[in-house]
Motif scaffolding. Sequence first.
Motif, PDB file in Angstrom:
ATOM      1  N   SER A   1       0.838  -1.200   0.000  1.00 13.75           N
ATOM      2  CA  SER A   1       0.000   0.000   0.000  1.00 13.75           C
ATOM      3  C   SER A   1       0.873   1.251   0.000  1.00 13.75           C
ATOM      4  O   SER A   1       1.939   1.271   0.615  1.00 13.75           O
TER       5      SER A   1
ATOM      6  N   ASN B   1      -6.061   2.426  -1.395  1.00 10.73           N
ATOM      7  CA  ASN B   1      -5.397   1.127  -1.539  1.00 10.73           C
ATOM      8  C   ASN B   1      -6.463   0.065  -1.265  1.00 10.73           C
ATOM      9  O   ASN B   1      -6.727  -0.280  -0.115  1.00 10.73           O
TER      10      ASN B   1
ATOM     11  N   THR C   1      -3.994  -0.034  -6.124  1.00 13.57           N
ATOM     12  CA  THR C   1      -3.760   1.313  -5.598  1.00 13.57           C
ATOM     13  C   THR C   1      -4.174   2.333  -6.646  1.00 13.57           C
ATOM     14  O   THR C   1      -3.851   2.184  -7.823  1.00 13.57           O
TER      15      THR C   1
END
Length: 200
Positions: free
Chosen positions: A43, A50, A93
Amino acid sequence: MNTRFGLISPAQFAQEIRKSRFVANAANVASPQAALDFVARVSDATASHNCWAWRIGQNYRFNDDGEPSGTAGKPILLAIDGQAMDEIAVVVTRWFGGIKLGAGGLMRAYGGCAAECLRQAEKTERIDLAVVEISVEFALLPLLRSRLGLLDATVVAEHFCATGADLRVSIAQANLQDLQRVLSDLSRGQSKLRRVDGQQ
């Protein structure tokens, strides 16, 4: 039993959709904790979102990380299931580019990015293994070893005693009945195998 797949190595795929940048990262995970560790590791704190999903057998989780409910985590999970992957975590992401995608657009973006990441990755079939113990007389040992080779079984431990040997063997679940038959034939029903991995 349905065929399931894992990754040969971690995979990544990036694409831009209407000025938003999406990056998918996927990896094998053996436990829920390993999945969460992977999510934390890949992340990016500078990103807008995320979003992630993982599946390990019957267990799964997904998270929208601030995107509208059902538009990110679930499509990622559907991408995992759509390619028959198991013991896998995927994190997608997003860096927001200023143009809203709407619920349908988000679902296509997150699900599509995850699916393409998995589609392009090198995969391997997951094989369920059984671990068994076999006690045999010395006279049968050479023959049994050659048969184990034919069944793609691996001797992981052995212990010799006065009358023969105790072998601990790892074998594909699908070949277990064949091994039982071989053992019964070789020993005329005298030798038995027993599961030692907690399964029936």
